[in-house]
Design an enzyme around this catalytic site. Structure first.
Site, PDB file in Angstrom:
ATOM      1  CE1 TYR A 472      -8.087  -7.332   7.043  1.00 57.98           C
ATOM      2  CE2 TYR A 472      -8.521  -6.637   9.290  1.00 57.98           C
ATOM      3  CZ  TYR A 472      -7.862  -7.458   8.402  1.00 57.98           C
ATOM      4  OH  TYR A 472      -6.999  -8.412   8.878  1.00 57.98           O
TER       5      TYR A 472
HETATM    6  C1  LIG Z   1      -8.075 -13.367   2.186  1.00 60.27           C
HETATM    7  C2  LIG Z   1      -7.528 -12.076   2.711  1.00 60.27           C
HETATM    8  C3  LIG Z   1      -6.583 -12.090   3.729  1.00 60.27           C
HETATM    9  C4  LIG Z   1      -6.052 -10.915   4.231  1.00 60.27           C
HETATM   10  N1  LIG Z   1      -5.136 -10.956   5.241  1.00 60.27           N
HETATM   11  C5  LIG Z   1      -4.617  -9.811   5.726  1.00 60.27           C
HETATM   12  C6  LIG Z   1      -3.663  -9.827   6.790  1.00 60.27           C
HETATM   13  O1  LIG Z   1      -3.292 -10.881   7.303  1.00 60.27           O
HETATM   14  N2  LIG Z   1      -3.186  -8.643   7.251  1.00 60.27           N
HETATM   15  C7  LIG Z   1      -3.570  -7.451   6.695  1.00 60.27           C
HETATM   16  O2  LIG Z   1      -3.065  -6.412   7.119  1.00 60.27           O
HETATM   17  N3  LIG Z   1      -4.474  -7.403   5.699  1.00 60.27           N
HETATM   18  C8  LIG Z   1      -5.007  -8.556   5.207  1.00 60.27           C
HETATM   19  N4  LIG Z   1      -5.925  -8.491   4.203  1.00 60.27           N
HETATM   20  C9  LIG Z   1      -6.300  -7.189   3.651  1.00 60.27           C
HETATM   21  C10 LIG Z   1      -5.295  -6.770   2.582  1.00 60.27           C
HETATM   22  O3  LIG Z   1      -4.142  -6.252   3.211  1.00 60.27           O
HETATM   23  C11 LIG Z   1      -5.916  -5.678   1.695  1.00 60.27           C
HETATM   24  O4  LIG Z   1      -7.048  -6.185   1.048  1.00 60.27           O
HETATM   25  C12 LIG Z   1      -4.899  -5.171   0.675  1.00 60.27           C
HETATM   26  O5  LIG Z   1      -5.330  -3.927   0.186  1.00 60.27           O
HETATM   27  C13 LIG Z   1      -4.748  -6.147  -0.454  1.00 60.27           C
HETATM   28  O6  LIG Z   1      -3.771  -5.749  -1.355  1.00 60.27           O
HETATM   29  P1  LIG Z   1      -3.864  -6.317  -2.848  1.00 60.27           P
HETATM   30  O7  LIG Z   1      -2.753  -5.756  -3.598  1.00 60.27           O
HETATM   31  O8  LIG Z   1      -4.035  -7.798  -2.807  1.00 60.27           O
HETATM   32  O9  LIG Z   1      -5.283  -5.728  -3.288  1.00 60.27           O
HETATM   33  P2  LIG Z   1      -5.790  -4.855  -4.522  1.00 60.27           P
HETATM   34  O10 LIG Z   1      -7.256  -5.115  -4.542  1.00 60.27           O
HETATM   35  O11 LIG Z   1      -5.014  -5.145  -5.748  1.00 60.27           O
HETATM   36  O12 LIG Z   1      -5.498  -3.369  -4.068  1.00 60.27           O
HETATM   37  C14 LIG Z   1      -6.079  -2.784  -2.920  1.00 60.27           C
HETATM   38  C15 LIG Z   1      -6.041  -1.259  -3.049  1.00 60.27           C
HETATM   39  O13 LIG Z   1      -4.706  -0.813  -3.265  1.00 60.27           O
HETATM   40  C16 LIG Z   1      -4.579  -0.176  -4.539  1.00 60.27           C
HETATM   41  N5  LIG Z   1      -3.328  -0.629  -5.139  1.00 60.27           N
HETATM   42  C17 LIG Z   1      -2.939  -1.906  -5.372  1.00 60.27           C
HETATM   43  N6  LIG Z   1      -1.725  -1.931  -5.918  1.00 60.27           N
HETATM   44  C18 LIG Z   1      -1.328  -0.649  -6.049  1.00 60.27           C
HETATM   45  C19 LIG Z   1      -0.156  -0.034  -6.566  1.00 60.27           C
HETATM   46  N7  LIG Z   1       0.854  -0.765  -7.050  1.00 60.27           N
HETATM   47  N8  LIG Z   1      -0.085   1.307  -6.575  1.00 60.27           N
HETATM   48  C20 LIG Z   1      -1.110   2.062  -6.096  1.00 60.27           C
HETATM   49  N9  LIG Z   1      -2.229   1.539  -5.581  1.00 60.27           N
HETATM   50  C21 LIG Z   1      -2.344   0.188  -5.563  1.00 60.27           C
HETATM   51  C22 LIG Z   1      -5.771  -0.645  -5.327  1.00 60.27           C
HETATM   52  O14 LIG Z   1      -6.097   0.261  -6.371  1.00 60.27           O
HETATM   53  C23 LIG Z   1      -6.831  -0.729  -4.253  1.00 60.27           C
HETATM   54  O15 LIG Z   1      -7.319   0.558  -3.943  1.00 60.27           O
HETATM   55  C24 LIG Z   1      -6.484  -9.677   3.697  1.00 60.27           C
HETATM   56  C25 LIG Z   1      -7.435  -9.639   2.692  1.00 60.27           C
HETATM   57  C26 LIG Z   1      -7.971 -10.821   2.205  1.00 60.27           C
HETATM   58  C27 LIG Z   1      -9.033 -10.780   1.140  1.00 60.27           C
END
Ligand SMILES: Cc1cc2nc3c(=O)[nH]c(=O)nc-3n(C[C@H](O)[C@H](O)[C@H](O)COP(=O)(O)OP(=O)(O)OC[C@H]3O[C@@H](n4cnc5c(N)ncnc54)[C@H](O)[C@@H]3O)c2cc1C
Ligand SMILES: *[C@@H]1O[C@H](CO)[C@@H](O)[C@H](O)[C@H]1NC(C)=O
Ligand SMILES: *[C@@H]1O[C@H](CO)[C@@H](O)[C@H](O)[C@H]1NC(C)=O
Ligand SMILES: *[C@@H]1O[C@H](CO)[C@@H](O)[C@H](O)[C@H]1NC(C)=O
Ligand SMILES: *[C@@H]1O[C@H](CO)[C@@H](O)[C@H](O)[C@H]1NC(C)=O
Ligand SMILES: *[C@@H]1O[C@H](CO)[C@@H](O)[C@H](O)[C@H]1NC(C)=O
Ligand SMILES: *[C@@H]1O[C@H](CO)[C@@H](O)[C@H](O)[C@H]1NC(C)=O
Ligand SMILES: *[C@@H]1O[C@H](CO)[C@@H](O)[C@H](O)[C@H]1NC(C)=O
Length: 544
Positions: A472
């Site tokens: 978060y």
């Molecule tokens: C609508 C919504 C619902 C959510 N629900 C939950 C939930 O139920 N439980 C929970 O625990 N969290 C929840 N989250 C939070 C979520 O876990 C984090 O936002 C998570 O980081 C999202 O991962 P992403 O790959 O979609 O995001 P991104 O924005 O793509 O990545 C997030 C971070 O990780 C890095 N990253 C991404 N992919 C890689 C990779 N392959 N290698 C290295 N670094 C990488 C990015 O550079 C960035 O720093 C929610 C968020 C939102 C917006």
């Protein structure tokens, strides 16, 4: 230094810290095209700013519209088809003084996967989303660009009694989600997503593809909760699936303040973390119009998943939580995958919806989130003070969620993974404020609202440090210096996210990325940063 010999080999400019944008972009793209070990042609996955598809590729995974149409845009977006494209991007970006933001699902609250204040490129993993489920061994390989919805879907296609304990929102990407922890409705039974990661593939700063064996125990530890972005680019995870009953039970029961919500929450705080671990009952609080008067009121929605049948749930609730007044009619039995759809707001729809990005995206509102952890019940007077914030204009689309701890979380030690908040907590808090109105003034008002709520809650949550959940993401709790990362400055936010694990994360960072190429506003600093005289010597002496 492998990147240097690479830069020399191709007689392309040595990396410079302040390149002119157009020049470095052109050189960077040429470098990609000349990278020697490309498997698939890279030219079909390189989007420069003049490409007509650039904006649609960029915007597709922007999950927080606060960061749409902002001036800081990537010079180039690469959507790799294989590991060689990732390797080329990592090496060429270093040669040409560009930073990398890796994006999986794009859910980062502060947009760190696609926004940067320096010249940068995006590695968007949208094409790396293969999932191989092995039901014989109860494992799966999941590429980092896949969403958790796709993962749940693929598991359900192979088995009705296997599942995975990760988040609720199907579009969240496994790249960010797993590397930061990842929790959902099975946390009390099975812990976090990272507790079930058994192998991983990552490309490091030198372009090496590493797995659990070759990356070393410390790096494998770090990427399971310490965030991927500080250490390299995660290509895929191997996970252990968990068993789920063929029938589970869900319910959602709402109680307003007029229906004694405060008293019910009073009791919930004392029992929810002690329920049978097959029950996870969250509370989501938001404001609603009263059905009894013209006034506004606060509604608490008690939302639950029970890994069992309704016949076992009702007596359990009558015994430990009669205040809720749960009756059989409130409950629905379904399969685990149907419960995923139900929790995502797609009850009764075909599971195919989990694969449909357009449909799942819905209407995107501006968002700011924050988090807290609670060890002792919040007294009623504390709750009542919180309710007052909901009557303010900015709270129209805000909510606060309590997620209970206990169960499996109590059995895992703080240092097992970088995610330090394990035993002894009653629940976790998430604050979210949404708004529709465009413009800085509206943003400022809503940010101010959530910051005031956060300030108000200070006395009721963990202290010294006030803990926060990295997934978060909240830049209010501290950021790195722009340009280089000072360990002492990073400590301000680092201990809040990771507790004492922050030190070990910094030691791993020192080993795998001493020059701090993989950095952002909240990346783990190496222990010896240029110009950083504040690294405690006791830390430097600790073994890696
Ligand atoms: C609508 C919504 C619902 C959510 N629900 C939950 C939930 O139920 N439980 C929970 O625990 N969290 C929840 N989250 C939070 C979520 O876990 C984090 O936002 C998570 O980081 C999202 O991962 P992403 O790959 O979609 O995001 P991104 O924005 O793509 O990545 C997030 C971070 O990780 C890095 N990253 C991404 N992919 C890689 C990779 N392959 N290698 C290295 N670094 C990488 C990015 O550079 C960035 O720093 C929610 C968020 C939102 C917006
Ligand atoms: C845009 O980039 C894509 C991916 O590299 C490429 O296939 C396409 O031809 C480019 N389009 C234009 C108009 O340059
Ligand atoms: C299960 O694991 C074993 C041992 O690693 C392996 O030999 C086997 O091929 C796996 N099963 C499947 C279906 O991949
Ligand atoms: C709320 O609590 C009061 C006092 O305990 C009780 O009389 C009343 O019936 C309750 N209201 C509801 C809607 O449960
Ligand atoms: C929790 O509930 C499940 C499902 O009803 C049951 O099998 C299990 O024995 C219960 N566990 C405890 C500790 O009571
Ligand atoms: C609540 O009441 C306001 C004002 O009467 C109205 O504009 C709004 O649509 C109502 N909200 C809901 C969810 O009914
Ligand atoms: C509505 O709110 C007003 C002002 O806070 C209060 O005086 C009044 O008693 C409330 N009415 C009801 C029916 O709760
Ligand atoms: C995905 O959802 C959108 C919006 O509901 C719909 O128009 C589209 O047909 C769906 N696509 C698929 C492949 O089902």
């Amino acid at each position: 230094m492998k990147y240097l010999s690479f830069c020399f080999t191709f007689a392309i400019l040595l990396f410079s810290f302040h390149p002119s944008s157009a020049y470095s972009q052109e050189k960077f793209v040429q470098c990609l095209y000349h990278y020697p070990h490309i498997t698939n042609s890279i030219s079909s996955v390189v989007y420069t700013q003049t490409n007509s598809s650039y904006s649609s590729v960029l915007d597709l995974s922007i999950q927080n519209p606060r960061f749409l149409n902002i001036p800081s845009k990537p010079q180039v977006i690469i959507t790799p088809l294989d590991v060689s494209h990732i390797q080329a991007t990592i090496l060429c970006a270093q040669c040409h003084g560009l930073q990398i933001r890796t994006r999986s699902g794009g859910h980062d609250y502060e947009g760190l996967s696609y926004v940067a204040g320096v010249p940068f490129v995006i590695l968007d993993l949208i094409n790396l989303r293969r999932i191989e489920v092995d039901v014989e061994n109860n494992t799966a390989w999941v590429e980092a660009g896949a969403t958790i919805g796709e993962l749940y879907y693929r598991i359900s296609q192979k088995s009705k009694t296997l599942g995975f304990p990760a988040g609720e929102c199907p579009l969240v990407g496994v790249g960010g989600h797993f590397s930061g922890g990842g929790y959902g409705y099975m946390m009390r039974k099975y812990g976090l997503a990272v507790d079930h990661v058994i192998d991983a593939k990552i490309v490091d700063v030198n372009g090496n593809l590493l797995d659990k064996e070759t990356m070393g125990e410390d790096l494998f530890w770090a990427i399971r909760g310490g965030g991927g972005a500080s250490f390299g680019v995660i290509v895929a995870w191997k996970i252990k699936l968990v068993s789920v009953p063929s029938i589970v039970t869900v319910f959602q029961v709402a109680r307003t303040l007029e229906e004694n919500a405060t008293e019910i929450i009073h009791k919930w705080q004392r029992v929810a973390s002690k329920f049978n671990e097959s029950v996870t009952m969250k509370i989501t609080m938001a404001r609603v119009n009263s059905s009894k008067s013209e006034n506004l009121t606060v509604e608490a929605k008690f939302e639950s998943l029970f890994l069992g049948r309704v016949d076992d749930l009702i007596p359990l609730m009558q015994k430990s939580f009669p205040e809720l007044g749960l009756v059989r009619e409130d409950c629905t039995e379904m399969s685990w995958i149907e419960s995923i759809l139900y929790k995502a707001g797609f009850a009764g729809e075909s599971t195919d919806v989990l694969l449909n990005r357009t449909e799942l995206n819905g209407v995107l509102l501006f968002l700011k989130g924050k988090s807290d952890y609670v060890r002792d019940p919040i007294p009623d007077v504390g709750l009542e003070g919180l309710w007052a914030f909901f009557y303010e204009d900015e709270a129209e689309e805000a909510y606060i969620q309590f997620t209970p701890y206990g169960g499996r979380m109590d059995e895992i030690s703080e240092s097992e993974t970088p995610y330090a908040r394990r035993s002894g907590y009653l629940f976790h808090i998430q604050y979210r404020v949404y708004w529709e109105e465009k413009g800085d003034a509206a943003e400022e008002r809503h940010l101010k609202w959530i910051r005031r709520v956060y300030k108000y809650m200070e006395g009721y949550v963990t202290k010294s440090p006030r803990a926060a959940y990295m997934n978060y993401r909240d830049l209010d709790i501290g950021v790195n210096n722009n340009g280089y990362t000072s360990f002492s400055q990073a400590s301000i936010w680092g201990f809040k996210y990771f507790g004492n694990n922050f030190m070990r994360l910094a030691r791993v960072k020192t080993r795998v990325d001493l020059r701090n190429f993989f950095r952002n506003e909240q990346s783990i600093p190496p222990l010896i940063s240029k110009g950083d005289a504040t690294t405690p010597s006791s830390v430097l002496r600790m073994p890696l």
